[in-house]
Design an enzyme around this catalytic site. Structure first.
Site: not given
Ligand SMILES: *[C@@H]1O[C@H](CO)[C@@H](O)[C@H](O)[C@H]1NC(C)=O
Ligand SMILES: *[C@@H]1O[C@H](CO)[C@@H](O)[C@H](O)[C@H]1NC(C)=O
Ligand SMILES: *[C@@H]1O[C@H](CO)[C@@H](O)[C@H](O)[C@H]1NC(C)=O
Ligand SMILES: *[C@@H]1O[C@H](CO)[C@@H](O)[C@H](O)[C@H]1NC(C)=O
Ligand SMILES: *[C@@H]1O[C@H](CO)[C@@H](O)[C@H](O)[C@H]1NC(C)=O
Ligand SMILES: *[C@@H]1O[C@H](CO)[C@@H](O)[C@H](O)[C@H]1NC(C)=O
Ligand SMILES: *[C@@H]1O[C@H](CO)[C@@H](O)[C@H](O)[C@H]1NC(C)=O
Ligand SMILES: *[C@@H]1O[C@H](CO)[C@@H](O)[C@H](O)[C@H]1NC(C)=O
Ligand SMILES: *[C@@H]1O[C@H](CO)[C@@H](O)[C@H](O)[C@H]1NC(C)=O
Ligand SMILES: *[C@@H]1O[C@H](CO)[C@@H](O)[C@H](O)[C@H]1NC(C)=O
Ligand SMILES: *[C@@H]1O[C@H](CO)[C@@H](O)[C@H](O)[C@H]1NC(C)=O
Ligand SMILES: CC(=O)N[C@H]1CO[C@H](CO)[C@@H](O)[C@@H]1O
Length: 806
Positions: A182, A253
């Site tokens: 991320e 995710e």
């Protein structure tokens, strides 16, 4: 009318030719990963090896496989593996190679998210704290010292995997690896150096020559061959897609619930919502890889959770904290996997057309060669369900749902219609610690300024002082009071996380922050006596930060101390890192003899409690009920089972976590040492050790539920069972001992709360009891014949059964 056909089997064409073939290495194209020459739709689930114990790994992986997963995804936890520079630990719960080999043994693939920055609600985002003190270091940017260490650890892990032949190109299970995590969230903070770092990171990863693709999640500009992937709850709606037409659409995710912090209510995500978004991603976004974060969350043992993150991790996942199947989430996803797998060939190789069925309703139709066809009927409206017509048949679509028609005709699954049983978990106390004779206590010493050796003329930053050796840092000072006794106002400004203030050894008060705002101000009246007055301020951290740019500069601990408006921030302060009990390891068998323990007395703050217990028989999971305690940490046989913080209530008034996992792996048959450090005035006599079981199972189906797919059928055929059915199943070694409720008719409510409606087959109870009592599992068809006649012709019917397992 809903269109179901009760045919017995339908042939699904076995994988047709795939365009790209690339030897043994995993490759990809714009549609999917290509493994052994085949495009694949892959369902993946996160299971983090250090969040469970090695004895649990085989059954967690087996349950994941049974639940229809193809891939197990895990992070690599750098700070567990390299606690000191160059000192590595790959033993016990850290044995990543054994974990991966177990996945391989069970025939699943592995997706390895090396990071090495991982966030993961894990302390310091997985980075070892010693990196903080590397000269000139700036984390996660174009910074030479950071890149050196990152490359060094990445190479170490890749080489370990290569030596064990664990990459798919070597015949191993690893098909996919991740670098960074991320990063896009903080890239802007580093301007050009952010982009340089992304480029360097991608090159460094690719040059490891693993033979498998690399991915970067939440990184729209992932360079070169590195695949950018989506994280979030709604990747079917919110994502821009891969940054190249030659990269597949993958979701790393897809949150099965959400992380939970102290003081916040549990974040639930329904099986229906999860199924809707997963199916949408595959159908609408060309999705070919979905990872459930988490499939099994587990436990943040020791001090491994990040700031304010509770000890149980994603207990709401398909496998709960203890590895117990959580229904209906697990079963609903399992049915969805099976339904989508029936469509995978046509999804991967077919052509997509869409048809409008209504304002918020669309049909996504994939057709392939030889006339095969799969359709997905999507209703994106969030009110009631209505009928749509698709290819001359009528279908009922509940709000926010997708029906899956693997042959463009028969509904095998609808994301909103759950036919899986609901399980209810219960905790039964098996050992109580309610006698004062069972406990011994040792009071932690409140240090005074003249007992400290570490001194500074200012308030020190906490992490830089403790080096994360402990959650606790004492700030002490002394003030001479010339006049007679007096009241003063003490005001302390803290950057986090918790403060307990003592004057002359007596508690004055307590304050704390929260995950979103860790800092706080403490203000209270204090009394000074004539002469020297000792002020001892205990600053406590609840995990290190795990995210954000410039994490190495984050600060914690006291910032400012004022007494009666006088500023003591720059004053002579004495420090004590950690607790006396920690230094003496009083929570271990050997260390506990380092201090003299006293008889139990009334609870007071900062107290160590010690007792022993014998291991309960059987193999059910066990947990400590610490609902009567305040805040602290618990150890079993010297192993920390994590922090607890029961006194920080959620907005609804309950503790964020009451039960704390006690893995049997940490136990011996008798005389297990249980030690607690309690910061507040918790009442240990109400602690119990509880056995966890599933005692209640409940099923509820209606006329409109699609018939069940026979998941145990042969692979290239699927069988239908006519009519929706209630399938009940008790955990291993348990049988159905009582039918609490059974109604065929129009019972109102659901498995949470129900009652008989105005239509009810009088023999419902009897029929269900006959089918189920004394058995581990039973399956009751929802037909009127089964219930000897229709109690209310023309009324849509349901079957609801609630049962006890014993
Ligand atoms: C890199 O790792 C090796 C061991 O794999 C170690 O000996 C070496 O000191 C490390 N270098 C740095 C800069 O950490
Ligand atoms: C990153 O790499 C891309 C091409 O791979 C290049 O266009 C870009 O200029 C690079 N950016 C930086 C900051 O090095
Ligand atoms: C697999 O990948 C490795 C590393 O990139 C490469 O050396 C090897 O030639 C590849 N093998 C095949 C069969 O493509
Ligand atoms: C899905 O793939 C098709 C064909 O390659 C492409 O036209 C379409 O834009 C893709 N859709 C998305 C959302 O990426
Ligand atoms: C899919 O259906 C469309 C429209 O019905 C048709 O034009 C197309 O040829 C079909 N594709 C295949 C591969 O059969
Ligand atoms: C469904 O509707 C919401 C707004 O109500 C919208 O944000 C979302 O993108 C829609 N999803 C689909 C799949 O059309
Ligand atoms: C989907 O739900 C909406 C909202 O209630 C409803 O208006 C619509 O008719 C439904 N669509 C179908 C096809 O049932
Ligand atoms: C639907 O019915 C019409 C009229 O009976 C028929 O012409 C058409 O082929 C049917 N369509 C499908 C997809 O079966
Ligand atoms: C950490 O402490 C050292 C002295 O022990 C000091 O030189 C350094 O500036 C401190 N760093 C931070 C980030 O506070
Ligand atoms: C916490 O820190 C923020 C940002 O520095 C500040 O705005 C806020 O007032 C502080 N809150 C307290 C209670 O000190
Ligand atoms: C107290 O002193 C510190 C540093 O010595 C200073 O930063 C802070 O602003 C002072 N606070 C007040 C309220 O004067
Ligand atoms: C990328 C994405 O979908 N993020 C969402 C994840 O879910 C939270 C709520 O749980 C949203 O706030 C995010 O936008």
């Amino acid at each position: 009318m809903v269109h179901f056909v009760w045919w017995i089997s339908l042939l699904v064409v076995v994988a047709g030719g795939v365009m790209v073939v690339e030897g043994a290495n995993v490759s990809y194209d714009g549609r999917s990963l290509i493994i052994d020459g085949h495009r694949r739709i892959l369902f993946s689930g996160s299971i983090h090896y250090p969040r469970s114990t090695p004895d649990m790994w085989p059954s967690l992986i087996a349950k994941a496989k049974q639940g229809g997963l193809d891939v197990i995804q895990t992070y690599v936890f750098w700070n567990l593996h390299e606690p000191q520079p160059g000192q590595y630990d790959f033993s016990g719960r850290n044995d990543i190679v054994s974990f991966i080999k177990e996945v391989q043994r069970q025939g699943l693939y592995v997706s390895l998210r090396i990071g090495p920055f991982i966030e993961a609600e894990w302390t310091y985002g997985g980075l070892p704290f010693w990196l903080h003190d590397v000269p000139g270091i700036v984390f996660r940017t174009n910074n030479q010292p950071f890149k050196l260490h990152m490359q060094n650890f990445t190479t170490k892990i890749v080489n370990m995997m290569k030596e064990e032949n664990l990459f798919d190109s070597q015949g191993g299970p690893i098909i996919l690896t991740q670098i960074e995590n991320e990063y896009q969230m903080i890239e802007g903070a580093f301007h050009k150096d952010g982009t340089r770092y992304v480029n360097w990171t991608a090159q460094m990863a690719v040059s490891q020559n693993t033979g498998e693709p690399w991915m970067m999640c939440k990184q729209d500009d992932a360079p070169g061959p590195v695949i950018n992937t989506c994280n979030g709850k709604r990747c079917g709606e919110t994502w821009r897609g891969p940054n190249s037409p030659n990269k597949p659409s993958m979701w790393t995710e897809n949150w099965t619930s959400f992380l939970q912090t102290y003081g916040e209510d549990v974040n639930l995500r329904s099986a229906q919502d999860l199924a809707f978004h997963t199916t949408l991603f595959i159908v609408k976004m060309n999705g070919s890889f979905v990872n459930y974060y988490m499939y099994h969350g587990g436990t943040n043992f020791g001090r491994t959770s990040a700031s304010f993150i509770i000890t149980g991790y994603y207990d709401q996942a398909p496998l709960d904290e203890y590895g117990i199947i959580r229904q209906p989430k697990y079963g609903h996803l399992k049915h969805m996997h099976a339904a989508l797998k029936l469509c995978s060939n046509v999804l991967l190789c077919g052509e997509l057309t869409t048809e409008h069925l209504g304002t918020n309703q669309d049909a996504y139709v994939y057709n392939g060669s030889s006339g095969i066809c799969a359709a997905f009927l999507i209703n994106n409206s969030s009110q009631e369900s209505v009928q749509v017509t698709f290819r001359n048949y009528s279908y009922s679509l509940p709000s926010k749902s997708i029906s899956i028609l693997p042959d463009c005709k028969n509904v095998v699954f609808n994301t909103a219609m759950v036919s899986t049983q609901v399980n209810t978990r219960s905790m039964q106390p098996i050992i109580r610690f309610d006698s004062p004779q069972q406990w011994e206590v040792f009071s932690e010493v409140v240090p005074q300024f003249d007992q400290t050796s570490l001194r500074s003329n200012t308030l020190l930053e906490q992490m830089n002082t403790t080096k994360d050796k402990s959650d606790y840092l004492w700030y002490t000072m002394s003030i001479l009071q010339n006049s007679s006794e007096a009241q003063h106002m003490l005001k302390v400004n803290s950057r986090g996380h918790v403060l307990r203030a003592y004057v002359n050894g007596a508690l004055v008060g307590y304050a704390h922050g929260a995950r979103k705002v860790p800092n706080f101000t403490f203000e209270d009246a204090i009394s000074f006596s004539t002469g020297i007055n000792n002020i001892s301020l205990l600053s406590i951290m609840v995990g290190l930060p795990d995210s954000g740019a410039f994490m190495e500069r984050k600060s914690s601990g006291l910032r400012e101390v004022l007494i009666q408006e006088l500023n003591y921030t720059s004053y002579s302060w004495g420090y004590q890192v950690g607790l006396v009990g920690e230094k003496l390891s009083v929570y271990t068998d050997e260390g506990s003899s380092n201090v003299s323990w006293n008889q139990y007395e009334n609870p007071s703050t900062l107290t160590w409690y010690k007792t022993t217990f014998d291991t309960p028989e059987g193999d059910k999971s066990i947990a400590l009920n610490l609902g009567c305690m305040g805040k602290g940490e618990a150890w079993i046989n010297g192993q920390s089972i994590g922090r607890y913080w029961v006194s920080f209530k959620t907005p609804s008034g309950s503790p964020s976590q009451t039960w704390y996992n006690v893995p049997r792996y940490f136990l011996k048959p008798t005389r297990n040492l249980l030690v607690l450090f309690e910061e507040e005035d918790g009442y240990p006599l109400n602690i119990s050790l509880d056995v966890i079981s599933v005692n209640k199972v409940c099923g509820h189906v209606t006329d409109s539920h699609p018939p069940r797919i026979n998941l145990w059928g042969v692979h290239d055929r699927f069988h239908w069972r006519p009519w929706p059915r209630v399938d009940l199943r008790c955990p291993r070694k348990q049988i159905i001992s009582k039918i609490v409720f059974a109604s065929h008719g129009n019972p109102s409510g659901d498995c949470e709360s129900y009652s008989i409606g105005n239509c009810h087959s009088f023999n419902s109870q009897q029929i269900v009891e006959k089918a189920c009592l004394g058995k581990r599992q039973c399956s009751i068809s929802h037909t009127t014949e089964n219930f000897s006649g229709d109690p209310c012709p023309g009324t849509p019917k349901a079957l609801l059964v609630d049962a006890w397992c014993e």
